[in-house]
Design an enzyme around this catalytic site. Structure first.
Site, PDB file in Angstrom:
ATOM      1  N   HIS A  34       0.870  -1.181   0.000  1.00 38.91           N
ATOM      2  CA  HIS A  34       0.000   0.000   0.000  1.00 38.91           C
ATOM      3  C   HIS A  34       0.907   1.232   0.000  1.00 38.91           C
ATOM      4  O   HIS A  34       2.146   1.118  -0.029  1.00 38.91           O
ATOM      5  CB  HIS A  34      -0.950  -0.026   1.202  1.00 38.91           C
ATOM      6  CG  HIS A  34      -0.266  -0.310   2.506  1.00 38.91           C
ATOM      7  ND1 HIS A  34       0.635   0.562   3.078  1.00 38.91           N
ATOM      8  CD2 HIS A  34      -0.317  -1.386   3.339  1.00 38.91           C
ATOM      9  CE1 HIS A  34       1.079   0.062   4.206  1.00 38.91           C
ATOM     10  NE2 HIS A  34       0.536  -1.134   4.392  1.00 38.91           N
ATOM     11  N   HIS A  37       4.032   1.289   2.195  1.00 41.84           N
ATOM     12  CA  HIS A  37       5.227   0.622   1.657  1.00 41.84           C
ATOM     13  C   HIS A  37       5.882   1.470   0.568  1.00 41.84           C
ATOM     14  O   HIS A  37       7.099   1.579   0.499  1.00 41.84           O
ATOM     15  CB  HIS A  37       4.865  -0.721   1.010  1.00 41.84           C
ATOM     16  CG  HIS A  37       4.308  -1.735   1.949  1.00 41.84           C
ATOM     17  ND1 HIS A  37       2.990  -2.119   1.948  1.00 41.84           N
ATOM     18  CD2 HIS A  37       4.911  -2.465   2.925  1.00 41.84           C
ATOM     19  CE1 HIS A  37       2.793  -3.039   2.863  1.00 41.84           C
ATOM     20  NE2 HIS A  37       3.939  -3.271   3.478  1.00 41.84           N
ATOM     21  N   SER A 188      -1.669  -3.616   5.831  1.00 41.18           N
ATOM     22  CA  SER A 188      -2.284  -4.667   5.006  1.00 41.18           C
ATOM     23  C   SER A 188      -3.518  -5.229   5.695  1.00 41.18           C
ATOM     24  O   SER A 188      -4.453  -5.688   5.045  1.00 41.18           O
ATOM     25  CB  SER A 188      -1.287  -5.794   4.761  1.00 41.18           C
ATOM     26  OG  SER A 188      -0.163  -5.267   4.109  1.00 41.18           O
TER      27      SER A 188
END
Ligand code: PAF
Length: 280
Positions: A34, A37, A188
């Protein structure tokens, strides 16, 4: 972007890249990437000439009743995202033998006392698994820089301690937490939440912010913590912990601490556990 799926391919690629001058920055991940990151990749590119990401869902860091098998695996989209960010190399092992080969002695890393506190208390052995895989990835890739997100503050502190001992020439960078518009820290695990649950989750950040402002107003710490837990419960967020610690995660018991501090919390929404923190 070069994609290596075996150690052999990875070593060849690393060898080739080592001929190019400049630093190599590593971003270890478990995939399902996402914006949080991707912000690590961007930070890597600002600090190094060459970037390598890893995607490996590490079985060692999941407990028996945790979500290892249902942890989201979104390889195709992850590769597209990393390519768009111009990441140079991706190591995405075909299976766990590429990381932990049976013919190689596995160096197990113990996370010590801090590894049994906070998230370690509710996830026994989790940080041993994290440190063992991160040490292994450091050994395989030998980066100059490695980047971890501040959302997993305890993980980042434990990795820093481990790296100071075992990889003293490695620089670690901590990347700031990326939040959605309503304040929820990107993770996540947010994928497991319904829209209604996401709305509830935004109360965790509100609670952390309110606690910081109460501390600055000199409201007694025990009162702040009691109110925070009551608030979270009233929003259907079941707190595992809500604590104030110093920047190295030593406990703080009162309002007389002047150094850098951090409120940290972990809450459960139905079966999903979320963590967040604020440093101040
Ligand atoms: O933060 C994570 O995604 C994981 O704990 C890490 C650092 C990639 C190790 O598996």
């Amino acid at each position: 972007m070069i994609i290596a799926r075996t150690r052999k391919d990875l070593n060849k690629t690393l060898q080739r890249f080592s001929q190019k001058p400049g630093k190599l920055a590593l971003i270890p991940t478990m995939g399902n990437l996402h914006d949080g990151h991707l912000s690590l990749i961007r930070l890597a590119k600002l600090n190094a000439v060459k970037t390598i990401a890893t995607i490996f869902v590490n079985p060692l860091q999941f407990g028996k009743n945790e979500d290892y098998s249902k942890y989201p695996r979104t390889e195709k989209v992850d590769i597209q995202k990393l390519t768009k960010e111009k990441c140079d190399i991706l190591f995405i092992p075909t299976d766990k033998n590429e990381v932990f080969p049976e013919n190689e002695n596995l160096k197990k890393i113990e996370s010590g006392k801090l590894g049994d506190e906070l998230c370690g208390k509710i996830r026994p052995g989790h940080f041993n698994g994290v440190l063992t895989v991160v040490n292994k990835i450091f050994e395989i890739i030998k980066p100059d820089i490695a980047i971890f997100g501040a959302k997993d503050y305890q993980q980042q502190i434990l990795i820093k301690q481990m790296a100071e001992n075992l990889h003293p020439s490695l620089s670690l960078l901590k990347a700031p937490i990326i939040r959605s518009k309503n304040g929820v820290a990107l993770s996540s695990r947010n994928n497991y939440l319904s829209e209604k649950e996401i709305k509830l989750a935004s109360n965790l950040f509100k609670c952390l912010e309110n606690s910081v402002s109460s501390y600055k107003k000199n409201i007694r710490l025990c009162e702040i913590i009691e109110n925070a837990k009551k608030f979270l419960i009233s929003k259907n967020l079941d707190p595992d912990y809500f604590e104030l610690r110093d920047s190295k995660l030593n406990s703080i018991k009162d309002n007389n601490f002047n150094g850098k501090k951090i409120f940290l919390s972990s809450v459960k929404i139905n079966n999903t556990r979320l963590i967040d923190n604020i440093e101040f």
